[in-house]
Design a protein around this motif. Sequence first.
Motif, PDB file in Angstrom:
ATOM      1  N   GLY A 126       3.970   6.370  -5.165  1.00 22.93           N
ATOM      2  CA  GLY A 126       4.385   6.459  -6.560  1.00 22.93           C
ATOM      3  C   GLY A 126       5.611   5.635  -6.880  1.00 22.93           C
ATOM      4  N   ILE A 127       6.155   4.918  -5.919  1.00 16.51           N
ATOM      5  CA  ILE A 127       7.303   4.056  -6.182  1.00 16.51           C
ATOM      6  C   ILE A 127       6.872   2.886  -7.076  1.00 16.51           C
ATOM      7  N   GLY A 164       6.480  -0.050 -12.586  1.00 14.36           N
ATOM      8  CA  GLY A 164       6.828   0.435 -11.254  1.00 14.36           C
ATOM      9  C   GLY A 164       8.235   0.048 -10.855  1.00 14.36           C
ATOM     10  N   CYS A 165       8.778   0.754  -9.903  1.00 13.12           N
ATOM     11  CA  CYS A 165      10.156   0.514  -9.459  1.00 13.12           C
ATOM     12  C   CYS A 165      10.283  -0.845  -8.768  1.00 13.12           C
ATOM     13  N   ARG A 166      11.497  -1.344  -8.716  1.00 16.15           N
ATOM     14  CA  ARG A 166      11.784  -2.579  -7.996  1.00 16.15           C
ATOM     15  C   ARG A 166      12.001  -2.254  -6.511  1.00 16.15           C
ATOM     16  N   ARG A 181       0.822  -1.205   0.000  1.00 13.55           N
ATOM     17  CA  ARG A 181       0.000   0.000   0.000  1.00 13.55           C
ATOM     18  C   ARG A 181       0.863   1.265   0.000  1.00 13.55           C
ATOM     19  N   VAL A 182       1.971   1.238   0.730  1.00 12.01           N
ATOM     20  CA  VAL A 182       2.828   2.426   0.829  1.00 12.01           C
ATOM     21  C   VAL A 182       3.562   2.691  -0.477  1.00 12.01           C
ATOM     22  N   ARG A 240       8.162   8.674  -9.986  1.00 14.72           N
ATOM     23  CA  ARG A 240       7.352   9.857  -9.703  1.00 14.72           C
ATOM     24  C   ARG A 240       6.854   9.744  -8.244  1.00 14.72           C
ATOM     25  N   HIS A 241       7.668  10.225  -7.333  1.00 17.35           N
ATOM     26  CA  HIS A 241       7.341  10.045  -5.908  1.00 17.35           C
ATOM     27  C   HIS A 241       7.356  11.375  -5.154  1.00 17.35           C
ATOM     28  N   TRP A 242       6.918  12.433  -5.800  1.00 18.51           N
ATOM     29  CA  TRP A 242       6.889  13.733  -5.152  1.00 18.51           C
ATOM     30  C   TRP A 242       5.979  13.691  -3.922  1.00 18.51           C
TER      31      TRP A 242
END
Length: 566
Positions: A109-110, A118-120, A103-104, A146-148
């Motif tokens: 946006g990770i 999505g990122c690893r 969920r986090v 994109r994790h602003w």
Amino acid sequence: MIAKISSGKSTAGLIRYLYGPGRANEHTDPHLVASWDGYAPDPGRADDITTTRKQLVDDLDLRVKQADRIGRAPKQHVWHCSLRAAPGDRLLDDAEWADIAHRVVAATGIAPTDDPDGCRWVAVRHADDHIHIAATKVRGDLRPARHWNDYLTADRELVAVETEYGLHQVTRGDRTAAKRPTRAEQEKAHRNGQAKTARERLRATVRTAVAAAASMEEFVLLLSNVDDMLVEVVYFPSGDVRGYKVARTDNTNADGGPVWFSGSELSPDLSFPKIRERLNGIDPQPIEQPGRRKPNPWHQATAAVERIPHHLDQAGDVAAQGHLAAFGEALDALPLVAPQDLRYQLREATAAFERATRSRIHAEHHHTRALRSAVRTMLREPAPKDSTALAMFLDAAILAVTAAARWHQLHHHDQQVAAAQQTVVHLKAAYHQAVAEPLAALALNQPPQQTVDRHVRHLHQAMPEHAEQIVEDAAFSTLTGALAKAEAAGHDPEQLLRQAADQRALDNARSPARTLAWRIQRLSARPAPSVRARAAMARSSVQRSVPSPHVAAAVQASHSSRGHRR
């Protein structure tokens, strides 16, 4: 549940720490609870830990290396988020932690849900109460993640997690709190035998100087006169003042030079523009006129504080925030003029309420000229010989802080509410110390029963809706003592009661009799009106149905006392 997020540039270093023993061998049974695809190698469950750990690092860094070949890899490519349950929360199992991790990373946006690019990332658990999420910030399309505002988005998701999992609801802030000391600062203070870090001691000193100063020039001069304190004004190339910075001579860097802090690094409301705005809202000191009685600044300050609950209920938000800031300055100044035995509780109250003076609402300071000017005048005069004036102020201050907690609660300012509630505890402790002697003196000054009966009739005439409650109040003897003292000085008791009742409603007073007694004390400190003046007031009632050495020494004393352990 709390999230702590940081960035780095060594995936191998972070994984080595997560699967290692920890700084104090606190890591037990480190293992994977979730990953980007559910198939990441887990060094914690492998026979060959070293080889599996290298495989995990290579898998996480795959896209980083690809992006690096085309010049797209971010310098700080590691995203690290620790999630910790609150003390007292139930023990979450691995499946629950895995769900929370998913969920986090989706919320921040990770690794958004249903996004194949999505990122690893991996989530590692090496203690009962927390996990660590390690991610590399390169997406499958080799673009940066994109994790602003990831801290805020993670925090919002954790609010929902707390509700759904039945966990402790953590008190959250609005990013207006003063920056907390780093671990390095805390360890440095401990090595030097200091209870507070240099940043915290500087913040307390600067806040005291703001409360005492009447201009920016005086503010800088006060700080310059504090022992072990360095202050420097910073200028633009044009010659205009850009800001200021402060340091302590006993806090040096590796080269032996001072560690400087700008005002904004100490606290958001201690930046140069914020201080200048506050000091510009102070009226100049009145010029004494021969033959005219000088007003008592303690009485003026107390009257202004008594009006704060009304302002918080009736004024707009920007004005209300200004009143809270001004009241915070009054509390900052209080230890400078209080008896020695009360200063500890007052300093603790000041430190606690500091958090309640700020919020996202911009403060307008021109609404608070009366209180701030009275406080500056208080500091420039000798302290009262007894604690009566201080007790009056504290009695009003407790109600003001209670109203501040209510106002912050309505605006969902959780940290400020907790700070105000803690402030009340310390103010009450100081009040009970300060009030014992003046209350006992008033209670001993009891008039004959015939006079008491007359005062009861006055009460019913002046404030019929509160009369019975006041008579039954445990502090009623204090009120009759104050009325007897005022009457002996030539005042009309009924007229004083009417004036006292008009100052502010008694509905939220903790002890209406004691509140009235303090108001009678203040009103009767003025010269008794002549017969002609009393007649005029009766008719009207019917129709209505540069810093001084004293200040500099006080700021210096306050600064010195904060540098030692209690």
